[in-house]
Design a protein around this motif. Structure first.
Motif, mmCIF file in Angstrom:
data_model
loop_
_atom_site.group_PDB
_atom_site.id
_atom_site.type_symbol
_atom_site.label_atom_id
_atom_site.label_comp_id
_atom_site.label_asym_id
_atom_site.label_seq_id
_atom_site.Cartn_x
_atom_site.Cartn_y
_atom_site.Cartn_z
ATOM 1 N N ARG A 226 0.832 -1.211 0.000
ATOM 2 C CA ARG A 226 0.000 0.000 0.000
ATOM 3 C C ARG A 226 0.863 1.256 0.000
ATOM 4 O O ARG A 226 0.558 2.235 -0.677
ATOM 5 N N ASN B 106 -11.635 5.706 11.925
ATOM 6 C CA ASN B 106 -11.810 4.652 10.925
ATOM 7 C C ASN B 106 -13.179 3.986 10.959
ATOM 8 O O ASN B 106 -13.621 3.443 9.952
ATOM 9 N N VAL C 189 -15.392 6.201 8.647
ATOM 10 C CA VAL C 189 -14.983 6.428 7.259
ATOM 11 C C VAL C 189 -15.931 5.684 6.327
ATOM 12 O O VAL C 189 -16.261 4.530 6.549
ATOM 13 N N SER C 190 -16.377 6.339 5.279
ATOM 14 C CA SER C 190 -17.232 5.711 4.272
ATOM 15 C C SER C 190 -16.578 5.891 2.910
ATOM 16 O O SER C 190 -16.473 7.002 2.392
ATOM 17 N N LYS C 191 -16.137 4.769 2.337
ATOM 18 C CA LYS C 191 -15.482 4.823 1.038
ATOM 19 C C LYS C 191 -16.530 5.034 -0.056
ATOM 20 O O LYS C 191 -17.589 4.395 -0.039
ATOM 21 N N GLN D 40 -17.593 2.594 -6.162
ATOM 22 C CA GLN D 40 -16.691 2.594 -7.308
ATOM 23 C C GLN D 40 -17.299 3.315 -8.508
ATOM 24 O O GLN D 40 -16.587 3.962 -9.281
ATOM 25 N N SER E 251 -16.581 6.949 -8.045
ATOM 26 C CA SER E 251 -15.154 7.201 -8.286
ATOM 27 C C SER E 251 -14.842 7.152 -9.773
ATOM 28 O O SER E 251 -14.084 7.986 -10.292
#
Length: 444
Positions: A54, A158, A161-163, A166, A169
């Motif tokens: 990463r 953490n 956190v909300s990603k 896709q 994005s």
């Protein structure tokens, strides 16, 4: 305090939950000097262990996009040595202001509880390109937090956190080729225009859309045999994608031209033809067909239309429809089995891997075996004719009372090669009467 042994940085001071914090734009070369990786046993640290892969991805991102990279704010604590004569000091510029200069002892350590991989990536990037050390990175810093407080801060950050999905994005990604192509297809083609969800990865029951942008991107990548790291896509490949999706929708009659009076929710209840697993199966079958036929305009799209795309379709049962529940299956096996059905519908041979998958799930398939043998034994006969001959052969065998067994495949092959391929006019075997007559003579 001696300014000789401190770093002095412009900063803004604030307060959260009664605790002071400082916003600092720290030069990356200074960050790498102060940063202490928070490692050790799980309970003795306040961060996850650094994953080298990463960190390298962050470094590579910075090195590949030196004119446009963005590193978000890092959050951590300035940990001072209690025996040191120096301490963290904030010198206000004027009275009653939150702007000033933050003095950090040179023997202090910076421990992050959010952004450790970004910081490690920065260090790697500077090792390769020292000029990046002149750039700054934003930091939110607290002073002398206890280990328990740092652990709780890591958890708080953490867990909340909300990603982003896709699809969203991809919709915003102007740097990578595949997302850009997916957005172009979604906006330009009649079969997708107005039917694509640019925000979510899945289509819900009440959604006003039929396709997630992510599914269009993934399916198009499969069709064109591309991967996520593809840097550029040729205009030829772009045209292949445009022609394929539009021709397919014309044949299957999806899109605004045919569904203008139907709500997407109604379409989803009536047919599976726009389901994500079908989209991926179309693309996989399309990839195989392009390998065999070579030209996107030569693909037999109209043959798909003869299939049953209803929710209880016998054509796709046990492939992408679970018979017990009627639920759609979307794993890689379901996609391959569905693509196999599309190939067989077009009378095109399957790859050895696909044939093995068919046998695994459905046993020995007489029709599939015969069609593949016809294609293999009669390579000089036109594709449309081989399909007809294969069908007539199966009918003729059954009419002759011949039990088709896997062990007799060699007999079928000899008939196709010795009788049909050797005939001066093989097209005459498209006539069922001729086929029956020759079958009876050969297998008597």
């Amino acid at each position: 305090m001696s300014d000789k042994w401190v770093y002095t940085l412009p900063a803004a001071r604030g307060v959260q939950a009664g605790r002071c914090f400082y916003n600092v734009a720290m030069p990356m070369r200074v960050l790498t000097k102060l940063l202490r990786i928070d490692d050790g046993e799980t309970l003795s640290r306040s961060q996850r262990l650094v994953n080298p892969d990463r960190a390298r991805k962050v470094a590579q991102y910075m090195l590949n996009h030196r004119d446009s990279y963005i590193i978000p704010c890092l959050t951590g604590v300035i940990e001072t040595d209690p025996t040191s004569p120096e301490s963290v000091q904030f010198h206000m510029l004027g009275n009653e202001t939150f702007i000033g200069q933050l003095s950090i002892p040179m023997d202090a350590q910076l421990k992050l509880f959010d952004g450790q991989h970004r910081a490690s990536g920065i260090r790697l990037a500077i090792q390769e390109a020292s000029e990046l050390g002149q750039d700054s990175v934003p930091l939110l810093l607290f002073v002398d937090m206890t280990l328990a407080e740092r652990k709780m801060a890591f958890t708080d950050i953490n867990q909340n956190v909300s990603k982003p999905a896709q699809s969203l994005s991809d919709a915003y990604n102007s740097r990578e080729a595949l997302p850009q192509l997916a957005v172009e297809l979604a906006n330009e083609l009649c079969c997708f225009k107005g039917l694509v969800d640019f925000e979510r990865n899945t289509i819900t029951a009440k959604s006003a859309y039929l396709f997630p942008l992510k599914s269009i991107k993934d399916a198009t990548a499969t069709l064109l045999s591309l991967n996520a790291k593809t840097a550029t896509i040729s205009e030829t490949n772009r045209e292949v994608a445009r022609v394929f999706w539009q021709s397919l929708s014309d044949a299957l009659k999806w899109g605004g031209l045919w569904m203008e009076n139907d709500e997407p929710a109604t379409v989803r209840l009536q047919t599976i033809k726009t389901h994500t697993v079908m989209l991926k199966a179309y693309a996989l079958a399309g990839q195989w067909m392009l390998c065999q036929l070579g030209e996107v305009n030569a693909l037999p799209y109209e043959r798909f239309a003869a299939l049953d795309f209803s929710r209880d379709s016998s054509d796709f049962m046990h492939r992408c429809i679970q018979p017990e529940t009627g639920r759609m299956l979307s794993d890689s096996t379901a996609i391959r089995l569905t693509a196999n059905k599309l190939m067989m519908q077009c009378g095109l041979p399957l790859t050895p891997e696909s044939r093995q998958l068919e046998r695994q799930f459905f046993g020995w398939n007489v029709d599939l075996e015969i069609h593949d043998l016809v294609n293999a034994c009669l390579p000089n006969v036109e594709a449309d004719l081989t399909s007809i001959i294969g069908d007539k052969f199966v009918i003729a065998m059954k009419a002759a009372g011949k039990t088709l067994q896997e062990s007799e495949v060699a007999d079928y092959e000899r008939f196709l090669k010795a009788v049909i391929a050797a005939d001066s006019k093989p097209e005459r075997f498209a006539h069922l009467g001729v086929m029956k007559s020759e079958v009876r003579k050969h297998f008597a």
